[in-house]
Design a protein around this motif. Structure first.
Motif, PDB file in Angstrom:
ATOM      1  N   UNK A  55       1.698  -2.636  15.313  1.00  0.00           N
ATOM      2  CA  UNK A  55       2.590  -2.060  14.580  1.00  0.00           C
ATOM      3  C   UNK A  55       2.751  -1.934  13.060  1.00  0.00           C
ATOM      4  N   UNK A  56       3.449  -0.792  12.815  1.00  0.00           N
ATOM      5  CA  UNK A  56       3.349  -0.785  11.073  1.00  0.00           C
ATOM      6  C   UNK A  56       4.907  -0.984  10.771  1.00  0.00           C
ATOM      7  N   UNK A  57       4.690  -1.940   9.751  1.00  0.00           N
ATOM      8  CA  UNK A  57       6.054  -2.561   9.072  1.00  0.00           C
ATOM      9  C   UNK A  57       6.274  -1.631   7.716  1.00  0.00           C
ATOM     10  N   UNK A  58       7.101  -0.816   7.532  1.00  0.00           N
ATOM     11  CA  UNK A  58       7.459   0.062   6.499  1.00  0.00           C
ATOM     12  C   UNK A  58       8.495  -0.816   5.658  1.00  0.00           C
ATOM     13  N   UNK A  59       7.878  -0.705   4.182  1.00  0.00           N
ATOM     14  CA  UNK A  59       8.628  -1.779   3.389  1.00  0.00           C
ATOM     15  C   UNK A  59       9.232  -0.897   2.180  1.00  0.00           C
TER      16      UNK A  59
END
Length: 309
Positions: free
Chosen positions: A274-278
């Motif tokens: 998964x990609x965690x977008x900050x």
């Protein structure tokens, strides 16, 4: 030495500043024609042109250099060498043959890896651990000339194209000044090896839209590579949300599915992980950290971003 210079963007302007600071005479600068930019789409000079005018250096802006008329200013300048950095116009053989010491190119990669238009973007996108600057003796091929100087630089895990560009621009200025200092006595020319050749194709806006079927690691690299241009995008109900900072993490779901949405980030399922977008940005809005973005609403767990066809 009389050093004519050909370049257009800020990367090239950094090199020109270094050449001027080193005391070389620059009788002519070649740069691309002014382009419309900004909200008013007014014609804007390139960074190289602006710098040249500040120093009172004559500027020529031919569309190309194929005809004698288009080459006239360069011929009249009678340079010892022509330095080229991100010029954006192909040099024909009469230009390559004109200066006594030929034409030297400042290329932002360790050739022969990442020949072509977008070496900084592609190095980050490929998750390379290092890149560098190559000073090359130009020939008629696409970044195929002999290597004169070559210096590596590490790619940091948090580097974007913007941050790496700035470090490479400074290194390019340092190396071209060294090359010019050594040029009269001769530089060892090393042919590029046939092994390890890759091409850095020009970045297109269509690449900005992320394909969530890819792995989280690949997409995290793409986010870094497309910062600041063209800006990675997630498409939710035809609304393109730009993603400026993100990292790969654990998680499982349908590709593009929002798994979590909280003050630490918006976590989106990928083909693997998964990609965690900050840091994100809505159309017409400003960049927001995860906390600000989530508080402003609009995205909830279970929503899905569209993947490219």
């Amino acid at each position: 030495m009389k050093v004519a210079f050909a370049g257009t963007p800020e990367f090239a302007a950094t090199a020109l500043r270094a050449i001027l600071a080193a005391g070389h005479e620059v009788p002519l600068v070649l740069t691309q024609p002014d382009r419309p930019a900004g909200r008013g789409m007014k014609l804007q000079p390139s960074p190289v042109k602006q710098l040249a005018l500040e120093h009172g250096i004559p500027v020529a802006q031919p569309q190309r250099l194929r005809s004698e008329v288009e080459r006239a200013a360069l011929v009249s300048a009678m340079p010892d060498v022509l330095v080229v950095a991100a010029y954006g116009i192909i040099l024909p053989q009469p230009v390559l043959d004109l200066p006594q010491y030929g034409c030297l190119n400042i290329h932002a990669s360790l050739l022969p890896r990442w020949r072509g238009a977008a070496p900084i973007h592609r190095a980050i996108e490929a998750d390379d651990r290092e890149t560098g600057i190559t000073i090359m003796q130009m020939d008629a091929g696409l970044d195929t000339g002999a290597m004169l100087l070559r210096k590596p630089i590490a790619i940091h895990p948090d580097d974007t194209t913007g941050s790496l560009h700035d470090r490479l621009a400074v290194l390019g200025g340092e190396l071209i000044v060294e090359a010019l200092a050594r040029l009269p006595g001769g530089l060892d020319a090393t042919p590029q090896p046939p092994q390890g050749v890759t091409y850095a194709h020009k970045i297109g806006k269509a690449e900005a839209r992320l394909d969530w079927r890819r792995s989280a690691t690949e997409l995290a690299c793409a986010v870094r590579a497309f910062n600041p241009f063209p800006g990675a995008q997630a498409l939710f109900d035809q609304n393109a949300v730009k993603i400026w900072h993100a990292f790969a993490t654990t998680g499982q779901g349908e590709p593009g599915e929002i798994l979590a949405c909280d003050e630490t980030g918006v976590t989106i399922a990928c083909g693997d992980g998964a990609l965690k977008c900050t840091e994100l940005q809505r159309p017409g809005g400003r960049r927001l950290d995860a906390r600000q973005f989530v508080q402003s609403g609009g995205l909830i767990p279970g929503m899905r971003a569209e993947s490219t066809p």
